[in-house]
Scaffold this motif. Structure first.
Motif, mmCIF file in Angstrom:
data_model
loop_
_atom_site.group_PDB
_atom_site.id
_atom_site.type_symbol
_atom_site.label_atom_id
_atom_site.label_comp_id
_atom_site.label_asym_id
_atom_site.label_seq_id
_atom_site.Cartn_x
_atom_site.Cartn_y
_atom_site.Cartn_z
ATOM 1 N N ILE A 34 -11.721 6.662 -3.500
ATOM 2 C CA ILE A 34 -12.959 7.045 -4.172
ATOM 3 C C ILE A 34 -13.137 8.542 -4.387
ATOM 4 N N ASP A 35 -12.433 9.372 -3.648
ATOM 5 C CA ASP A 35 -12.533 10.803 -3.942
ATOM 6 C C ASP A 35 -11.173 11.434 -4.190
ATOM 7 N N GLY A 36 -10.200 10.598 -4.454
ATOM 8 C CA GLY A 36 -8.876 11.108 -4.775
ATOM 9 C C GLY A 36 -7.964 11.261 -3.568
ATOM 10 N N THR A 37 -8.531 11.533 -2.398
ATOM 11 C CA THR A 37 -7.699 11.675 -1.201
ATOM 12 C C THR A 37 -8.184 10.779 -0.057
ATOM 13 N N ALA A 38 -9.230 10.017 -0.309
ATOM 14 C CA ALA A 38 -9.762 9.118 0.725
ATOM 15 C C ALA A 38 -8.788 7.959 0.955
ATOM 16 N N ASN A 39 -8.970 7.271 2.060
ATOM 17 C CA ASN A 39 -8.173 6.084 2.336
ATOM 18 C C ASN A 39 -8.585 4.962 1.394
ATOM 19 N N SER A 40 -7.620 4.179 0.965
ATOM 20 C CA SER A 40 -7.887 3.022 0.119
ATOM 21 C C SER A 40 -8.108 1.794 0.995
ATOM 22 N N ILE A 41 -8.614 0.747 0.400
ATOM 23 C CA ILE A 41 -8.769 -0.522 1.116
ATOM 24 C C ILE A 41 -7.403 -1.013 1.591
ATOM 25 N N ALA A 42 -6.405 -0.936 0.722
ATOM 26 C CA ALA A 42 -5.059 -1.397 1.105
ATOM 27 C C ALA A 42 -4.567 -0.644 2.334
ATOM 28 N N TRP A 43 -4.724 0.677 2.344
ATOM 29 C CA TRP A 43 -4.252 1.452 3.489
ATOM 30 C C TRP A 43 -5.055 1.113 4.742
ATOM 31 N N LEU A 44 -6.365 1.000 4.623
ATOM 32 C CA LEU A 44 -7.200 0.691 5.792
ATOM 33 C C LEU A 44 -6.810 -0.640 6.420
ATOM 34 N N ILE A 45 -6.591 -1.662 5.609
ATOM 35 C CA ILE A 45 -6.238 -2.980 6.147
ATOM 36 C C ILE A 45 -4.829 -2.953 6.741
ATOM 37 N N HIS A 84 2.354 3.468 12.024
ATOM 38 C CA HIS A 84 1.173 2.611 11.914
ATOM 39 C C HIS A 84 0.002 3.335 11.261
ATOM 40 N N GLY A 85 0.279 4.493 10.690
ATOM 41 C CA GLY A 85 -0.734 5.183 9.909
ATOM 42 C C GLY A 85 -1.380 6.371 10.584
ATOM 43 N N TYR A 86 -1.312 6.441 11.905
ATOM 44 C CA TYR A 86 -1.915 7.592 12.587
ATOM 45 C C TYR A 86 -1.179 8.854 12.149
ATOM 46 N N GLY A 87 -1.938 9.826 11.637
ATOM 47 C CA GLY A 87 -1.353 11.076 11.173
ATOM 48 C C GLY A 87 -0.793 11.023 9.766
ATOM 49 N N HIS A 88 -1.046 9.936 9.054
ATOM 50 C CA HIS A 88 -0.547 9.837 7.688
ATOM 51 C C HIS A 88 -1.176 10.899 6.787
ATOM 52 N N SER A 89 -0.380 11.381 5.867
ATOM 53 C CA SER A 89 -0.840 12.332 4.870
ATOM 54 C C SER A 89 -1.475 11.582 3.699
ATOM 55 N N SER A 90 -2.074 12.328 2.801
ATOM 56 C CA SER A 90 -2.640 11.736 1.595
ATOM 57 C C SER A 90 -1.545 11.050 0.777
ATOM 58 N N ALA A 91 -0.372 11.646 0.730
ATOM 59 C CA ALA A 91 0.744 11.034 -0.002
ATOM 60 C C ALA A 91 1.182 9.723 0.654
ATOM 61 N N ASP A 92 1.136 9.680 1.981
ATOM 62 C CA ASP A 92 1.480 8.438 2.683
ATOM 63 C C ASP A 92 0.480 7.339 2.346
ATOM 64 N N VAL A 93 -0.790 7.678 2.331
ATOM 65 C CA VAL A 93 -1.831 6.700 1.994
ATOM 66 C C VAL A 93 -1.584 6.136 0.599
ATOM 67 N N ALA A 94 -1.150 6.989 -0.317
ATOM 68 C CA ALA A 94 -0.898 6.570 -1.701
ATOM 69 C C ALA A 94 0.212 5.526 -1.792
ATOM 70 N N GLU A 95 1.112 5.484 -0.832
ATOM 71 C CA GLU A 95 2.222 4.523 -0.851
ATOM 72 C C GLU A 95 1.747 3.072 -0.778
ATOM 73 N N LEU A 96 0.531 2.848 -0.298
ATOM 74 C CA LEU A 96 0.004 1.483 -0.167
ATOM 75 C C LEU A 96 -0.722 1.016 -1.423
ATOM 76 N N ALA A 97 -0.821 1.874 -2.431
ATOM 77 C CA ALA A 97 -1.615 1.560 -3.627
ATOM 78 C C ALA A 97 -1.162 0.298 -4.343
ATOM 79 N N GLY A 98 0.103 -0.020 -4.324
ATOM 80 C CA GLY A 98 0.583 -1.172 -5.079
ATOM 81 C C GLY A 98 0.738 -2.452 -4.273
ATOM 82 N N VAL A 99 0.225 -2.457 -3.047
ATOM 83 C CA VAL A 99 0.400 -3.627 -2.192
ATOM 84 C C VAL A 99 -0.647 -4.690 -2.551
ATOM 85 N N PRO A 100 -0.204 -5.912 -2.836
ATOM 86 C CA PRO A 100 -1.157 -6.961 -3.207
ATOM 87 C C PRO A 100 -1.897 -7.526 -1.987
ATOM 88 N N ALA A 101 -3.057 -8.089 -2.232
ATOM 89 C CA ALA A 101 -3.885 -8.667 -1.171
ATOM 90 C C ALA A 101 -3.138 -9.760 -0.413
#
Length: 170
Positions: A34-45, A84-101
């Motif tokens: 939502i702000d370009g660098t925030a965590n996505s739903i895919a990354w949070l789950i 497991h995501g602890y310490g992930h960068s913004s670029a790391d979070v972006a890697e989850l963008a294409g993961v389906p539900a």
């Protein structure tokens, strides 16, 4: 009600939250930040599932679902299998963008099932066992499991908030 019953209930509520947060969203919506660098739903789950998998497998003395059941290969992420995501960068979070539900839910449900199988057999006498001496005071099994539930509740709540924002934008 036993301690095991409480743990099963707590982890069951997380399952409801996770399924609710993902229901009916598109793959594109799951990756929105939502702000370009925030965590996505895919990354949070993914992250809350990885933490649960890591922590519960550790205290249970079993292999993580992530590696044992081939989920790491299915996700095809450019991370070390232990990530497991602890310490992930913004670029790391972006890697989850294409993961389906379906992939997120499949992995989450497999971890949930393993978690429930473990916690449903615990007794009150099991909970004071020290599972992590890196902290002062050392962490008990009971504290570790409540910590996982708390972390999962926070992240699934964040995912639900993002879901609400996305649905309002439709």
């Amino acid at each position: 009600m036993t301690s095991a019953d409480l743990l099963v209930d707590g982890f069951g509520r997380i399952k409801e939250n996770v399924h609710g947060a993902l229901a009916g969203l598109t793959q594109e919506e799951l990756g929105v930040r939502i702000d370009g660098t925030a965590n996505s739903i895919a990354w949070l789950i993914w992250h809350l599932t990885r933490v649960q998998d890591d922590h519960v497998a550790d205290v249970a003395g079993i292999e993580q679902v992530w590696t044992a059941a081939g989920w790491a290969k299915r996700f095809e992420l450019p991370f070390d299998e232990a990530a497991h995501g602890y310490g992930h960068s913004s670029a790391d979070v972006a890697e989850l963008a294409g993961v389906p539900a379906e992939l997120l839910l499949g992995y989450f449900d497999a971890v949930h099932d393993q978690t429930i199988e473990y916690v449903s057999k615990l007794t009150d006498a099991d909970l004071p066992r020290i599972v992590d001496t890196r902290w002062d005071p050392p962490v008990t099994l009971g504290v570790r499991l409540i910590s996982v539930i708390d972390d999962d509740a926070q992240h699934s709540g964040q995912a639900a908030l993002l879901r609400g924002i996305l649905l309002r934008r439709r």
